[in-house]
Design an enzyme around this catalytic site. Sequence first.
Site, PDB file in Angstrom:
ATOM      1  N   TRP A   1       5.020   5.236  -2.312  1.00  0.00           N
ATOM      2  CA  TRP A   1       5.421   3.990  -2.979  1.00  0.00           C
ATOM      3  C   TRP A   1       5.624   4.212  -4.467  1.00  0.00           C
ATOM      4  CZ3 TRP A   1       7.553   1.127   0.289  1.00  0.00           C
ATOM      5  CH2 TRP A   1       7.030   0.928   1.571  1.00  0.00           C
TER       6      TRP A   1
ATOM      7  N   ASP B   1       1.187  -1.543  -9.113  1.00  0.00           N
ATOM      8  CA  ASP B   1       1.444  -2.054  -7.770  1.00  0.00           C
ATOM      9  C   ASP B   1       0.099  -2.080  -7.046  1.00  0.00           C
ATOM     10  OD1 ASP B   1       2.036  -2.394  -5.084  1.00  0.00           O
ATOM     11  OD2 ASP B   1       3.492  -0.756  -4.976  1.00  0.00           O
TER      12      ASP B   1
ATOM     13  N   LYS C   1      -0.018  -7.208   2.908  1.00  0.00           N
ATOM     14  CA  LYS C   1      -1.070  -6.239   3.199  1.00  0.00           C
ATOM     15  C   LYS C   1      -2.428  -6.933   3.248  1.00  0.00           C
ATOM     16  CE  LYS C   1       2.179  -3.282   3.103  1.00  0.00           C
ATOM     17  NZ  LYS C   1       2.644  -2.427   2.048  1.00  0.00           N
TER      18      LYS C   1
HETATM   19  C1  LIG Z   1       3.900  -1.884   1.621  1.00  0.00           C
HETATM   20  C2  LIG Z   1       3.916  -1.454   0.222  1.00  0.00           C
HETATM   21  C3  LIG Z   1       5.080  -1.574  -0.562  1.00  0.00           C
HETATM   22  C4  LIG Z   1       6.379  -2.112  -0.020  1.00  0.00           C
HETATM   23  O1  LIG Z   1       6.286  -3.465   0.202  1.00  0.00           O
HETATM   24  P1  LIG Z   1       7.550  -4.334   0.623  1.00  0.00           P
HETATM   25  O2  LIG Z   1       7.039  -5.723   0.433  1.00  0.00           O
HETATM   26  O3  LIG Z   1       7.849  -3.997   2.047  1.00  0.00           O
HETATM   27  O4  LIG Z   1       8.673  -4.003  -0.270  1.00  0.00           O
HETATM   28  C5  LIG Z   1       5.010  -1.179  -1.883  1.00  0.00           C
HETATM   29  N1  LIG Z   1       3.882  -0.694  -2.406  1.00  0.00           N
HETATM   30  C6  LIG Z   1       2.751  -0.557  -1.681  1.00  0.00           C
HETATM   31  C7  LIG Z   1       1.528  -0.012  -2.327  1.00  0.00           C
HETATM   32  C8  LIG Z   1       2.739  -0.934  -0.344  1.00  0.00           C
HETATM   33  O5  LIG Z   1       1.624  -0.798   0.374  1.00  0.00           O
END
Ligand SMILES: *Cc1c(COP(=O)(O)O)cnc(C)c1O
Length: 361
Positions: A101, A171, A195
Site C-alpha cells: 500500500w 494511511d 477494514k
Molecule cells: C485496504 C487498504 C488500502 C486500499 O483501500 P481501498 O479503500 O480499497 O482503496 C490502502 N491502504 C491500506 C493500509 C489498506 O489496508
Amino acid sequence: MSRVYNFSAGPAVLPEEVLKEAANEMLDYKGTGMSVMEMSHRSKAFEEIITEAEKDIRDLMNIPDNYKVLFLQGGASQQFAMIPMNLMKNKVADYIITGQWAKKAYKEAQKYGKVNAIASSEDKTFSYIPDCSDLPISEDADYVYICENNTIYGTKYKTLPNTKGKTLVADVSSCFLSEPVDVTKYGIIYGGVQKNVGPAGVVIVIIREDLITEDVLPGTPTMLQYKTHADAKSLYNTPPAYGIYICGKVFKWLKAQGGLAAMKEKNEKKAKILYDFLDESKLFKGTVVKEDRSLMNVPFVTGDEELDAKFVKEAKEAGFENLKGHRTVGGMRASIYNAMPIEGVEKLVEFMRKFEVANTK
Ligand SMILES: *Cc1c(COP(=O)(O)O)cnc(C)c1O
C-alpha cells in the site's frame, strides 16, 4: 441464522450489535418512515447522523479543533493521488516503503513531483519496520508519508518516524480506531473504513486546517480538493450516506466499549493469544519480527504450501473464514480487528492446536 468467525482483512467483520441495530432501523429510521439509504443527504435526519458521527469520532480520537474530519469516497486508494495534488507545494515528498500500500501511494505520487523513497523494508519482504529515527528527510519535502499498519504483511509502526519537522501523512486504514493516537503528530490521518470501522465506500480524512488551501496542483479536479469538502462539511455532493450512518454506529459502539484505550487493551489481549501460540507452535510460525507485529493483521505459515492450503480448507469447514494469506504472500493471515470477539481468537487457536497435533509426526 449462523455467523462465522470472519478473519477477512477487508471488507471485514463489524460488531453484531451494530448490524442488528441497522437491521431494526432498515425500514423506518427513527419514525421517518424510510431507510437511511432512501433519504436526502440534506434532510434533518441525515444532518443529525453526520454531525453526530463527526462529534463521536472527535471524542474518540480526541481530535483538536484545528483539524477537519472529512467523510469522502474513492477509498484509501484515491488518497494516493489526492494527497500529492493538495500538498505538493514544492513538488517534493518523502515516502517510507513498508509494503504494497505504501508502494502504491509512492508510485502514484510520482505522477506529481519528485518523490523519494527514504527507507524501505522490501529487502526482507516487508517483514519489519525500518529504523526511522534519523532518515535523510528532504529539506524541501512537502510531507513524509507512511502506511502505519501494513495490512498485507502484518507490521505496524510502534514509534512514528522522526520527520525532522516535516508534515507526517499516514494511511491508517487497517489500524483505524484500534488504539489511542496523538492526532497532533500528524498533518493527515486517513483510512478506508472497510477494514476496522464500517462498510466499504467511505474514507475518513482527518486533516490539519493549514493544509487545506486553494493552492493545489494545476488541474486538480474540484472533487479532489480537500477545500471543497471541508467548506461543505463533507456535503459538497451526495456523500456515501448509508456508510457514514454505519460508521456513526460503530463510533457509538466503540464509546460503549470504553473508548480507544479500552480497545487497545482488548486488542493487545486478543493478539497475544495468537502470537503466544505462534511462538510456541512447532508447526505454525509468524512471519514478522516481534517488535513490529501488528495487533490487527497476523500472518503465519507452516512452511509447507500444501499444508497451508489444507489448513485454510479445514478451518473454513470449521467456521473460520478468510484465513488465506494475501495472494502475493501466501500462507495464512488472521485479521483480528476491533469487532472480532476474543472467543473467535481463542477458538481459532484451539483449532490450530488440534490441527498441529493431527499434522505433525
Ligand atoms: C485496504 C487498504 C488500502 C486500499 O483501500 P481501498 O479503500 O480499497 O482503496 C490502502 N491502504 C491500506 C493500509 C489498506 O489496508
